[in-house]
Design a protein around this motif. Sequence first.
Motif, PDB file in Angstrom:
ATOM      1  N   ALA A  27       0.856  -1.186   0.000  1.00  0.00           N
ATOM      2  CA  ALA A  27       0.000   0.000   0.000  1.00  0.00           C
ATOM      3  C   ALA A  27       0.892   1.237   0.000  1.00  0.00           C
ATOM      4  N   ALA A  28       0.282   2.410  -0.019  1.00  0.00           N
ATOM      5  CA  ALA A  28       1.089   3.632  -0.060  1.00  0.00           C
ATOM      6  C   ALA A  28       1.867   3.825   1.237  1.00  0.00           C
ATOM      7  N   ASP A  29       1.356   3.269   2.334  1.00  0.00           N
ATOM      8  CA  ASP A  29       1.987   3.532   3.632  1.00  0.00           C
ATOM      9  C   ASP A  29       2.849   2.394   4.153  1.00  0.00           C
ATOM     10  N   ARG A  30       2.650   1.145   3.693  1.00  0.00           N
ATOM     11  CA  ARG A  30       3.448   0.036   4.231  1.00  0.00           C
ATOM     12  C   ARG A  30       3.266  -1.213   3.368  1.00  0.00           C
TER      13      ARG A  30
ATOM     14  N   ASN B  63       6.242   1.530  -2.135  1.00  0.00           N
ATOM     15  CA  ASN B  63       5.107   2.255  -1.542  1.00  0.00           C
ATOM     16  C   ASN B  63       4.890   3.600  -2.231  1.00  0.00           C
ATOM     17  N   GLU B  64       5.989   4.274  -2.569  1.00  0.00           N
ATOM     18  CA  GLU B  64       5.853   5.539  -3.311  1.00  0.00           C
ATOM     19  C   GLU B  64       5.277   5.294  -4.705  1.00  0.00           C
ATOM     20  N   PHE B  65       5.662   4.172  -5.299  1.00  0.00           N
ATOM     21  CA  PHE B  65       5.104   3.786  -6.601  1.00  0.00           C
ATOM     22  C   PHE B  65       3.574   3.697  -6.516  1.00  0.00           C
ATOM     23  N   VAL B  66       3.088   3.049  -5.462  1.00  0.00           N
ATOM     24  CA  VAL B  66       1.634   2.921  -5.269  1.00  0.00           C
ATOM     25  C   VAL B  66       1.012   4.297  -5.037  1.00  0.00           C
ATOM     26  N   ALA B  67       1.692   5.115  -4.254  1.00  0.00           N
ATOM     27  CA  ALA B  67       1.151   6.455  -3.964  1.00  0.00           C
ATOM     28  C   ALA B  67       0.959   7.255  -5.253  1.00  0.00           C
ATOM     29  N   VAL B  68       1.977   7.272  -6.111  1.00  0.00           N
ATOM     30  CA  VAL B  68       1.900   8.173  -7.271  1.00  0.00           C
ATOM     31  C   VAL B  68       1.126   7.587  -8.454  1.00  0.00           C
TER      32      VAL B  68
ATOM     33  N   THR C  91      -2.921   5.925  -5.062  1.00  0.00           N
ATOM     34  CA  THR C  91      -3.481   6.447  -3.807  1.00  0.00           C
ATOM     35  C   THR C  91      -3.597   7.975  -3.798  1.00  0.00           C
ATOM     36  N   ASN C  92      -2.550   8.668  -4.219  1.00  0.00           N
ATOM     37  CA  ASN C  92      -2.579  10.136  -4.150  1.00  0.00           C
ATOM     38  C   ASN C  92      -3.706  10.718  -4.990  1.00  0.00           C
ATOM     39  N   ILE C  93      -3.876  10.192  -6.200  1.00  0.00           N
ATOM     40  CA  ILE C  93      -4.914  10.774  -7.051  1.00  0.00           C
ATOM     41  C   ILE C  93      -6.300  10.404  -6.526  1.00  0.00           C
ATOM     42  N   ALA C  94      -6.427   9.239  -5.908  1.00  0.00           N
ATOM     43  CA  ALA C  94      -7.730   8.886  -5.309  1.00  0.00           C
ATOM     44  C   ALA C  94      -8.108   9.897  -4.231  1.00  0.00           C
TER      45      ALA C  94
ATOM     46  N   GLY D  53      -7.923   3.272  -4.632  1.00  0.00           N
ATOM     47  CA  GLY D  53      -6.581   3.662  -4.201  1.00  0.00           C
ATOM     48  C   GLY D  53      -6.135   3.068  -2.878  1.00  0.00           C
ATOM     49  N   ALA D  54      -6.943   2.173  -2.288  1.00  0.00           N
ATOM     50  CA  ALA D  54      -6.580   1.609  -0.983  1.00  0.00           C
ATOM     51  C   ALA D  54      -6.896   0.120  -0.951  1.00  0.00           C
ATOM     52  N   ILE D  55      -6.138  -0.612  -0.157  1.00  0.00           N
ATOM     53  CA  ILE D  55      -6.444  -2.031   0.078  1.00  0.00           C
ATOM     54  C   ILE D  55      -6.922  -2.140   1.520  1.00  0.00           C
TER      55      ILE D  55
END
Length: 484
Positions: free
Chosen positions: A12-15, A358-363, A366-369, A379-381
Motif C-alpha cells: 500500500a502507499a503507507d506500508r 510504496n511511493e510507486f503505489v502512492a503516485v 493512492t494520491n490521485i484517489a 486507491g486503498a487495500i
Amino acid sequence: MSKVIRGGTVVAADRSYEADVLIEGETIAAIGPDLRGDQVIDAEGALIIPGGIDPHTHFEMPFMGTTTAETWESGTYAAVSGGTTMVVDFVIPGEDGLLVALDQWEERAARQACSDYSFHVSITGWSKTIFDEMETVVGRGVNTFKHFMAYKGALMVNDDEMFASFQRCAALGAIPFVHAENGDLVAAMQQKLMSSGLSGPEAHAYSRPPDVEGEAVNRAITIADAAGVPVYIVHVSCEQAHEAIRRAQHKGIRVYGEPLIQHLTLDECEYANPDWAHAAQRVMSPPFRDARHQASLWAGLQSGSLHTVATDHAAFTMEQKRLGLNDFTRIPNGTGGVEDRLSVLWTRGVETGRLTPNEFVAVTSTNIAKILNIYPRKGAIVPGADADLVVWDPKAGKTISAATQKSIIDYNVFEGMQVSGLPRYTLSRGEIVWGDGVATPRPGRGKFVRREPFQAVNRALSTWKELTAPRAVNRSPEHMPIGV
Ligand code: DUC
Ligand code: ZN
Ligand code: ZN
Ligand code: ZN
C-alpha cells in the motif's frame, strides 16, 4: 462466489506486509493470514497493489481537426492489461455546452469501457450558461474542471476567464485542473518558426520552451490563490514549472503537480531523429525536454512536491500525424502511454532505486484517489474498498512493442524499451479482467465513479489573504480587498 488472492505481499502507499486478500462480490472483505475463498488467485512471489488510476486520458477526443484514434474500448482494454483499473478522461465541450458534451462522453464510456472511469469537464470560455452548467456538472458527480492556457483560437482561456471559473470552482467545491503553457507566446513562436522555414517536428519543441511553461504555471497558481481554490497542474514537464509549484507550496498554497511517464523517461533527442515519422509520433504538448529536467521531476515525486504520474494518453495514428507533414503546427499533439505507465515507472523508478514500492503505489493510485475525493473506495487495500487490485509480478518482463500492444495505434513511443514488472492478474471490482487465459473483458462492464465536492480551500499566507484581517486600513494596491 468469493475469491482469495493468496501468497503475496500487500503493498500500500503507507506500508508493505504479507497477507491474503479475500474478495466477496465487488469489494474487499478481509485481509489477513490463511484466508479461504471459492477461487484461489496465485500471488506467490508477487505483490498485491491497488489498481492504477490514470487521471489524464483523451479517448475519442475531437482535437486539431481530427479525433484521437484510441476508442474507449481499446483504451480501457489497454489500461487493464497494464494494471490500470480506472481512467479519468477530459470532456471537451463544443458549441452546445458542457452538459451535451458530458452526455456524449458518458454514452461512449458506458457502452465501451472495460475499466471504471470518471471525467474532468473542460472550461473553454466564459458565460452565464457555463456558470450555471458547472453546478449541474458537480451534481452529476464530476468535481474537477480543466482549463487550457494554450491552443489559442481553440481551447484556450484567458486570465479573466480562468479567474471567473476558478472562483466558481471554489464556490462549488471543485478543483481546477490546468494545462499551463503561455498560449499567446506559443502561437507567435510557431508563426515565426514557420516563416523562417522551420516546418519539421523539431520546431515543435522550439515553439514551447520550458520558460513558456514555467511562466504559465506561476500565473495559474497566482489566479488560483486569488480565487482561494486549490489547483492541479497537469503534465508538469520541466524544472521551471516544478520550481513555480515548489515556491507556491512554500507559501502554503495547495498545489498538486502531475508529471507524465513520457517526460520522466523520454527526452528531446527524439525530435532530432532524421525519420520524420519517428519524431512526429512523439509530438505532444508540452514537448519532451532536455534530459536534465527528468532529474527535477523524479526529485519532486520523491520529496512530495509532485503527486501523481499520468499519461495524457492522446493517441493518433501515423496517418493522422501526417496531417502535419509540411507544417509542424498541424501535427496532432499527443502520444499513448496508458498501457505501459506502470511497467515503465516500475522499471525506471523502482528498479533504479528512485522510488520505493510504496511511493510507486502512492503516485500511481493512492494520491490521485485522495485528490479526486474517491479514497478509500479507490486507491486503498482495506475492507470495504472496491476490489480493484493488481497481482504485480516484479520479475516478469517484456520488450514494449506496437506489434503486441492492446492500443489500436500503429506505433508506441516506448518501442524497444525493456521493462520488468507486469501485472499477472488485474481485478476490477472483483472481476479478473486481465491474466492467465482471460478473454477480453466485456466492453461496457466499466462503471462511472461519482466524485462528491471537496471541502478543500486555499487559505495561503500570501498577500491576498491578509485582506480580511481587521487591521489598520492599508490602502496600498497590494492590500486591496478582492471579492469583498
Ligand atoms: N497535449 C497533447 O499532447 N495532447 C492532447 C492535449 C494536450 O494538452
Ligand atoms: Zn494538456
Ligand atoms: Zn528514438
Ligand atoms: Zn491532456
